[in-house]
Design an enzyme around this catalytic site. Structure first.
Site, mmCIF file in Angstrom:
data_model
loop_
_atom_site.group_PDB
_atom_site.id
_atom_site.type_symbol
_atom_site.label_atom_id
_atom_site.label_comp_id
_atom_site.label_asym_id
_atom_site.label_seq_id
_atom_site.Cartn_x
_atom_site.Cartn_y
_atom_site.Cartn_z
ATOM 1 N N LYS A 161 11.749 -51.558 19.473
ATOM 2 C CA LYS A 161 12.272 -52.889 19.810
ATOM 3 C C LYS A 161 11.368 -53.592 20.808
ATOM 4 O O LYS A 161 10.658 -52.940 21.597
ATOM 5 C CB LYS A 161 13.699 -52.839 20.350
ATOM 6 C CG LYS A 161 13.887 -52.141 21.697
ATOM 7 C CD LYS A 161 13.717 -53.054 22.925
ATOM 8 C CE LYS A 161 13.614 -52.247 24.201
ATOM 9 N NZ LYS A 161 12.904 -52.807 25.293
ATOM 10 N N ASP A 179 19.784 -49.125 25.469
ATOM 11 C CA ASP A 179 19.166 -49.700 24.264
ATOM 12 C C ASP A 179 19.607 -49.015 22.975
ATOM 13 O O ASP A 179 19.282 -49.482 21.885
ATOM 14 C CB ASP A 179 17.634 -49.532 24.317
ATOM 15 C CG ASP A 179 16.994 -50.312 25.439
ATOM 16 O OD1 ASP A 179 17.585 -51.300 25.894
ATOM 17 O OD2 ASP A 179 15.884 -49.920 25.843
HETATM 18 O O1 C5P Z 1 20.167 -47.022 30.043
HETATM 19 P P1 C5P Z 1 18.885 -46.286 30.233
HETATM 20 O O2 C5P Z 1 19.102 -44.817 30.445
HETATM 21 O O3 C5P Z 1 17.868 -46.559 29.183
HETATM 22 O O4 C5P Z 1 18.281 -46.850 31.564
HETATM 23 C C1 C5P Z 1 17.243 -46.213 32.255
HETATM 24 C C2 C5P Z 1 17.172 -46.730 33.668
HETATM 25 O O5 C5P Z 1 16.760 -48.101 33.687
HETATM 26 C C3 C5P Z 1 18.503 -46.733 34.414
HETATM 27 O O6 C5P Z 1 18.767 -45.500 35.028
HETATM 28 C C4 C5P Z 1 18.289 -47.835 35.440
HETATM 29 O O7 C5P Z 1 17.525 -47.374 36.521
HETATM 30 C C5 C5P Z 1 17.429 -48.838 34.687
HETATM 31 N N1 C5P Z 1 18.260 -49.891 34.061
HETATM 32 C C6 C5P Z 1 18.803 -50.875 34.855
HETATM 33 N N2 C5P Z 1 19.579 -51.845 34.282
HETATM 34 C C7 C5P Z 1 19.803 -51.860 32.944
HETATM 35 C C8 C5P Z 1 19.239 -50.871 32.122
HETATM 36 C C9 C5P Z 1 18.458 -49.898 32.710
HETATM 37 O O8 C5P Z 1 18.612 -50.890 36.085
HETATM 38 N N3 C5P Z 1 20.548 -52.820 32.432
#
Ligand code: C5P
Length: 316
Positions: free
Chosen positions: A27, A154
């Site tokens: 993506k 995602d």
């Molecule tokens: O959701 P995911 O595990 O992919 O996110 C990885 C990291 O990215 C989270 O732990 C956070 O630090 C950051 N993040 C964030 N805000 C979001 C998505 C991700 O701060 N909306």
């Protein structure tokens, strides 16, 4: 190729007896508006996701344990143990559906690791779709997306694919109903990855210091641009609040963006938290020319052409 379905050992569920192969796209975020940091450690997002034609492929076969092997991008670097998002996805689905998490999984990766193209999330989405078919758990796409949200912000989008609005921390996805148009992209893959949490922390730091650009805010202009089907209009509407953070962490990306512009891209931006940069081309021929010029400029590890939107995780 999915083979004939047969009753499972317990005679209740029907699963695939042969291998299940799932293709899942990468993506890019056409608009990545990052709001304030929430109490749960995530940032509130207003984003427009767009699935592009760079794919990973996951094959699931019956097995007596859960095992993962891989080839391609990141082979030898990526841990294949319980920390791997594919394994975590298989456990999450098995727990939800009340089945044993037994499968032999093989991943063929073309999406770079930690590249800002959601490669890990894509693999988790592929694992959910593949194991659901292998085990005959028969969950709806919405149920799978619910499990997906716990695996990463995602992941639900990569189950759906296409072009979609993402809100909340990115996990609340609704499709963008645009007239069918293909957009053509050139993707500049950098050497090495960037950490997503580190990019968000860097953005918070830049904002506190007053040196970040103004937040993008609403997705309205981007959604209006998508409806016009004119790549120049879309080019003017693209934006990513994480770009300043990625550039601060990897200043060389400025050279990549400059080289794309000099080669005639309609627009260039960092994809997600980077370090991959994507460039919008006017059409397919333009994308091929642009890719050749960008390759000659030697500003990144690899250049690929891609188009979007494409479908999310699907059995092939
Ligand atoms: O959701 P995911 O595990 O992919 O996110 C990885 C990291 O990215 C989270 O732990 C956070 O630090 C950051 N993040 C964030 N805000 C979001 C998505 C991700 O701060 N909306």
């Amino acid at each position: 190729m999915t083979e004939a379905w047969r009753p499972d050992d317990d005679g209740q569920r029907r699963g695939a007896s042969g291998p299940v192969r799932v293709r899942v796209p990468a993506k890019v975020n056409l608009h990545l508006g990052v709001g304030p940091l929430r109490r749960d450690g995530y940032h509130e997002l207003n984003t427009v996701y767009h699935a592009i034609s760079i794919h990973d492929e996951l094959t699931a076969r019956r097995g007596d344990t859960l095992a993962l092997t891989m080839e391609g991008e990141g082979a030898g670097e990526l841990a294949l143990d319980d920390t791997n998002l594919v394994i975590r996805a298989a456990h999450a689905l098995a727990g939800y559906a009340g089945v044993l998490p037994h499968a032999r999984l093989h991943l063929r990766k073309q999406i770079p690791l930690a590249g800002g193209l959601a490669g890990g999330s894509a693999d988790a989405a592929a694992a959910l779709v593949a194991c659901d078919a292998l085990w005959g758990t028969g969950l709806s796409r919405d149920e799978l997306a619910g499990i997906a949200a716990d695996l990463g912000s995602d992941v639900p989008f990569l189950i759906h694919g296409g072009t979609a609005l993402g809100t909340g921390r990115g996990e609340a996805v609704s499709p963008v109903l645009a007239r069918p148009t293909s957009w053509h992209w050139v993707v500049a893959i950098a050497d090495g990855g960037l950490s997503t949490p580190a990019a968000y922390r860097e953005l918070d730091r830049l904002r506190e210091a007053g040196t970040a650009g103004p937040p993008l805010g609403s997705t309205d202009a981007l959604l209006a641009a998508l409806r016009q089907r004119d790549p120049r209009v879309l080019a003017a509407a693209l934006g990513n609040d994480l770009q300043d953070a990625a550039l601060a962490m990897r200043p060389a990306l400025a050279e990549t963006l400059k080289a794309g512009e000099a080669a005639g891209a309609l627009a260039g931006l960092v994809s997600g938290s980077g370090p991959t940069c994507v460039f919008l081309a006017g059409d397919e021929k333009h994308a091929v020319r642009l890719a050749a010029d960008l390759t000659a400029a030697a500003v990144c590890r690899e250049v690929r052409v891609a188009h979007g939107p494409v479908a999310g995780a699907r059995i092939v």
